[in-house]
Design an enzyme around this catalytic site. Structure first.
Site, short mmCIF file in Angstrom:
data_model
loop_
_atom_site.label_atom_id
_atom_site.label_comp_id
_atom_site.label_asym_id
_atom_site.label_seq_id
_atom_site.Cartn_x
_atom_site.Cartn_y
_atom_site.Cartn_z
NE ARG A 126 11.86 -13.78 -3.57
CZ ARG A 126 10.90 -13.44 -4.56
NH1 ARG A 126 10.20 -14.43 -4.96
NH2 ARG A 126 10.73 -12.19 -4.49
CG HIS A 178 11.70 -3.12 -3.48
ND1 HIS A 178 10.22 -2.87 -3.98
CD2 HIS A 178 12.00 -4.12 -4.40
CE1 HIS A 178 9.72 -3.81 -4.71
NE2 HIS A 178 10.79 -4.95 -4.81
CB CYS A 229 10.27 -4.91 -8.27
SG CYS A 229 10.61 -6.70 -7.94
N1 GLN Z 1 6.84 -11.24 -7.70
C1 GLN Z 1 7.70 -10.61 -8.54
C2 GLN Z 1 9.04 -11.55 -8.50
O1 GLN Z 1 9.23 -12.02 -7.49
C3 GLN Z 1 8.21 -9.15 -8.13
C4 GLN Z 1 8.78 -8.89 -7.08
C5 GLN Z 1 8.85 -7.70 -6.10
O2 GLN Z 1 8.16 -6.86 -6.63
N2 GLN Z 1 9.66 -7.47 -5.39
O3 GLN Z 1 9.90 -11.48 -9.39
#
Ligand code: GLN
Length: 240
Positions: free
Chosen positions: A129, A192, A95
């Site tokens: 998101r 993840h 990520c």
């Molecule tokens: N901050 C980054 C995003 O929101 C990565 C998020 C994460 O590592 N889960 O895309």
């Protein structure tokens, strides 16, 4: 009997390590032990001297703020990482570090976080998101299961291949069905969860490459996979 040593580098353990990413390190360490090796863990944080021997490099995700925090240091070690990648060192970046192994991450607040350009990818922060359990499919690794949570949407250039194709979930972006990227022995992914306990084929790919690079061939004891397989099947049933 002296066991062969494998040096495992945990990149930015302090700032880039969320949603269970540490499980990737635990899995690599434990599977190396089970296979008959002596894994040594080296945590790398901003300002540290980059280790001389890095057989496997693993990095996790982070908040946009964590990404800004490590940006300068990452850019300073970028040429070393690129050199290692070109020479076949296996790496897994989840990520937030996946994004910064690419060219840049333009966040949803307009900040541009420069990446090291090891991967031919670009990332744009969006208002929505992408959150939830995810299953993808890869010819090399079969079904891959994990958990994603990101605002950044990633687009692949011609020098990388997707790690997998999304079956359930979002993946790299909302425009195509690609998830993650693979270049040489470097894997980047949004998954993840942790990724490796549930997807031991990917752990073994990294281990096999590292051992072969260092010792010429991968001699190993057999591992009892019964519990791993049960965990994997339970995890695959969750996304809907
Ligand atoms: N901050 C980054 C995003 O929101 C990565 C998020 C994460 O590592 N889960 O895309």
């Amino acid at each position: 009997m002296i066991k062969p040593v494998i040096d495992v580098v945990h990149l930015y353990a302090r700032d880039m390590n969320i949603y269970g990413d540490r499980g990737n390190i635990l899995t690599i360490m434990r599977r190396l032990e089970w296979y008959g090796y002596d894994p040594k863990l080296i945590e790398y944080n901003p300002g540290d001297i980059f280790p001389e021997d890095a057989d496997i490099i693993i990095g996790g995700g982070g908040q946009d703020s964590g990404q800004s925090k490590i940006q300068d240091d990452l850019l300073s070690i970028g040429p070393k990482l690129i050199n290692l990648a070109e020479n076949g060192t296996p790496m897994l970046m989840i990520c937030g570090l996946y994004q910064l192994f690419g060219k840049f991450f333009k966040t949803s607040t307009g900040e541009s976080i420069k990446g090291i350009g090891l991967l031919d990818i670009e990332t744009y922060g969006k208002s929505e998101r992408l959150i939830g359990n995810i299953v993808t499919h890869s010819q090399q690794f079969g079904d891959i299961v994990g958990y994603e949570n990101h605002s950044g949407q990633t687009y692949l250039g011609p020098k990388v291949k997707p790690l997998g194709r999304v079956k359930i979930g979002a993946g790299n972006n909302t425009d195509d069905d690609s998830e993650g990227a693979i270049y040489k022995n470097v894997i980047g992914t949004y998954l993840h969860g942790s990724l490796l306990p549930k997807n031991p084929a990917i752990a073994d790919f990294l281990i096999k490459q590292a051992v072969t690079n260092k010792y010429g061939k991968f001699n190993h004891s057999e591992i009892d996979e019964s519990l791993t397989q049960v965990a994997r099947l339970v995890a695959i049933k969750r996304p809907r």
